[in-house]
Every structure is written in C-alpha cells, then in structure tokens.
Design a protein around this motif. Structure first.
Motif, PDB file in Angstrom:
ATOM      1  N   PRO A  44       0.818  -1.218   0.000  1.00 37.82           N
ATOM      2  CA  PRO A  44       0.000   0.000   0.000  1.00 37.82           C
ATOM      3  C   PRO A  44       0.848   1.262   0.000  1.00 37.82           C
ATOM      4  O   PRO A  44       1.915   1.316   0.595  1.00 37.82           O
ATOM      5  CB  PRO A  44      -0.796  -0.117   1.302  1.00 37.82           C
ATOM      6  N   THR A  45       0.353   2.270  -0.697  1.00 36.83           N
ATOM      7  CA  THR A  45       1.055   3.558  -0.744  1.00 36.83           C
ATOM      8  C   THR A  45       0.082   4.672  -0.404  1.00 36.83           C
ATOM      9  O   THR A  45       0.048   5.712  -1.049  1.00 36.83           O
ATOM     10  CB  THR A  45       1.648   3.810  -2.146  1.00 36.83           C
ATOM     11  N   TRP A  46      -0.756   4.442   0.625  1.00 32.66           N
ATOM     12  CA  TRP A  46      -1.784   5.400   0.982  1.00 32.66           C
ATOM     13  C   TRP A  46      -1.187   6.650   1.612  1.00 32.66           C
ATOM     14  O   TRP A  46      -0.198   6.602   2.324  1.00 32.66           O
ATOM     15  CB  TRP A  46      -2.747   4.762   1.978  1.00 32.66           C
ATOM     16  N   ALA A  47      -1.833   7.759   1.353  1.00 34.44           N
ATOM     17  CA  ALA A  47      -1.384   9.037   1.914  1.00 34.44           C
ATOM     18  C   ALA A  47      -1.759   9.156   3.382  1.00 34.44           C
ATOM     19  O   ALA A  47      -1.181   9.934   4.121  1.00 34.44           O
ATOM     20  CB  ALA A  47      -1.990  10.203   1.129  1.00 34.44           C
ATOM     21  N   GLY A  48      -2.744   8.397   3.834  1.00 28.66           N
ATOM     22  CA  GLY A  48      -3.109   8.418   5.241  1.00 28.66           C
ATOM     23  C   GLY A  48      -4.336   9.241   5.555  1.00 28.66           C
ATOM     24  O   GLY A  48      -4.903   9.127   6.626  1.00 28.66           O
ATOM     25  N   GLU A  49      -4.785  10.078   4.639  1.00 30.53           N
ATOM     26  CA  GLU A  49      -5.962  10.894   4.859  1.00 30.53           C
ATOM     27  C   GLU A  49      -6.839  10.883   3.618  1.00 30.53           C
ATOM     28  O   GLU A  49      -6.369  10.644   2.500  1.00 30.53           O
ATOM     29  CB  GLU A  49      -5.572  12.339   5.189  1.00 30.53           C
ATOM     30  N   ILE A  50      -8.116  11.137   3.823  1.00 30.48           N
ATOM     31  CA  ILE A  50      -9.051  11.222   2.705  1.00 30.48           C
ATOM     32  C   ILE A  50      -8.970  12.627   2.119  1.00 30.48           C
ATOM     33  O   ILE A  50      -9.186  13.613   2.820  1.00 30.48           O
ATOM     34  CB  ILE A  50     -10.483  10.927   3.178  1.00 30.48           C
ATOM     35  N   ALA A  51      -8.645  12.702   0.854  1.00 34.67           N
ATOM     36  CA  ALA A  51      -8.536  14.008   0.209  1.00 34.67           C
ATOM     37  C   ALA A  51      -9.900  14.694   0.166  1.00 34.67           C
ATOM     38  O   ALA A  51     -10.934  14.056  -0.031  1.00 34.67           O
ATOM     39  CB  ALA A  51      -7.987  13.855  -1.206  1.00 34.67           C
ATOM     40  N   SER A  52      -9.884  16.004   0.357  1.00 32.36           N
ATOM     41  CA  SER A  52     -11.138  16.758   0.392  1.00 32.36           C
ATOM     42  C   SER A  52     -11.868  16.705  -0.943  1.00 32.36           C
ATOM     43  O   SER A  52     -13.088  16.886  -1.001  1.00 32.36           O
ATOM     44  CB  SER A  52     -10.870  18.217   0.773  1.00 32.36           C
ATOM     45  N   GLU A  53     -11.127  16.426  -2.030  1.00 36.40           N
ATOM     46  CA  GLU A  53     -11.773  16.383  -3.343  1.00 36.40           C
ATOM     47  C   GLU A  53     -12.368  15.015  -3.683  1.00 36.40           C
ATOM     48  O   GLU A  53     -12.958  14.840  -4.752  1.00 36.40           O
ATOM     49  CB  GLU A  53     -10.791  16.797  -4.445  1.00 36.40           C
ATOM     50  N   PHE A  54     -12.252  14.035  -2.778  1.00 33.28           N
ATOM     51  CA  PHE A  54     -12.848  12.733  -3.071  1.00 33.28           C
ATOM     52  C   PHE A  54     -14.356  12.916  -3.261  1.00 33.28           C
ATOM     53  O   PHE A  54     -15.027  13.541  -2.426  1.00 33.28           O
ATOM     54  CB  PHE A  54     -12.583  11.738  -1.940  1.00 33.28           C
TER      55      PHE A  54
END
Length: 224
Positions: A44-54
C-alpha cells in the motif's frame, strides 16, 4: 487538505478465518455485482488521509429538502450498526472518516461514509464482522418493533443488506438498503431509506437503485 481522522472498533466475533466465510453461498436476489476496481495486491502507498476532493457526494442533490447544503464532513454519515446487543460496525478503529447525508424532508434519506483503516487486513475484518453479524442476527427487537435484516447480494469485497421494520408480524413498506464495498484499506458504506409497496419487485428495484446511486463513488475508490 485531508479530512481529520476519527477513531473505531469492530465487533470481535471476527477472528482470522482460515476455514472460509460461512456466508459465501448467500446470493439473495442474484443481482449482478457492482463494477469494482481491480484490487491492487502490491504494497500500500496510501497518503493516510481522505482528500477533500474525493467525490463522496457524487450524484446527491446539492441541497436538502429544507434548503441546507449537502456537504461532506469529517463525521460518519452512516450510523453505528448494532446487532443483538453487539456493535457490528462503527468508526472507532478507523484512521480517517468522511461522511455525507441527504434528507429530502418527505421521507427519502441517504447517507454515506468512507472509512480508512490502518491496513487492508483491518478493513477486511471490518467488512467480515458486519457481514457475519447480520447473518448471525437477522432480527433484533427494539421495544415492540423488530428490525429485520436480509443479505441480498454478496461478493468478496461487497455486500448489500436490506433493513425493514416489523410490528405484530407485519413488515412495513419502509425499506433501507445498505451497500458496503471494500477497496484496499478503505470501506465505503451507503444507506438509502425510502417507502415503497413492500413487494419483491419493489425491493429489487430499490436495491438496484442503491447500487446505481453509489457507482461513481465506488469507481473513485481505486484513486484514493
């Protein structure tokens, strides 16, 4: 800017399952599966947070029935799910959560939650816990009302339940459809509530509508 993290716990009935999922043969109405993104099996290469533009609110109206805006927040849109006195799903073990709700003011309600877990395994356990909790406890009585759950469609990374109310042995025409999809360490939950005529064709149509309603969000899960 990412959305703030919110913590969670899933019921502990889900130990690692080496013998397979006992609900594997459940197929309900036999709906064709939601078109899921291909699961990436690499590290996994997740950024760790849900982007506001999702696009969690994709397809929802811009405003509620009272004129207030439909907005994505850092709180879960979907309520905690309890079965037979145990918590089947909540947000206590997640590392980040985003949610959105819509209410037309006349009975139609929709809610969505995107929950990120620490890793793929934690998200898989959360989905399995919810699935088995509903299968193991399809009816819960609250006061004089029975809450009746039925799993109508299932795949390895997706499950769909219906939720109806029963009083005195009579099922209400109210119907809630819950769609749950896992992609990597993300779990997407969506509920839709409306009134129909309670017939099998009507329930089938509402389940299909709920799947279609979530299609754009499900497609975007692969881009997290």
């Amino acid at each position: 800017m990412g959305l703030a993290a919110v913590g969670v716990t899933v019921i502990g009935i889900m130990a690692a399952q080496s013998g397979g999922d006992p609900t594997d043969n459940a197929n309900g109405y036999g709906y064709p599966p939601i078109s899921l993104p291909r699961e990436d099996t690499t590290a996994p290469t997740w950024a760790g947070e849900i982007a506001s533009e999702f696009p969690l609110a994709a397809g929802l109206p811009a405003t509620n029935g009272d004129g207030s805006p439909v907005e994505v927040t850092v709180s879960s849109g979907v309520d905690d799910i309890d079965r037979c006195g145990l918590n089947a799903w909540s947000t206590r073990d997640t590392v980040d959560v985003a949610g959105v709700t819509f209410n037309d003011g006349s009975g139609e309600r929709r809610a969505r939650t995107l929950a990120l877990y620490a890793d793929d395994g934690a998200a898989k356990v959360a989905l399995s816990a919810l699935r088995l909790a509903v299968v193991g406890c399809p009816v819960t009585t609250v006061g004089s009302t029975d809450h009746v759950y039925d799993m109508v469609s299932k795949a390895p990374r997706r499950v769909i339940f219906t939720h109806r109310y029963s009083s005195g042995g009579e099922l209400s025409d109210d119907l809630e459809v819950l769609v749950v999809v896992r992609e990597g360490r993300a779990l997407y939950l969506a509920t839709s509530y409306s009134r129909g005529d309670g017939s099998a064709p009507d329930i089938k149509a509402q389940v299909r509508a709920a799947e279609h309603d979530s299609a754009k969000v499900v497609a975007a899960l692969a881009d997290l």
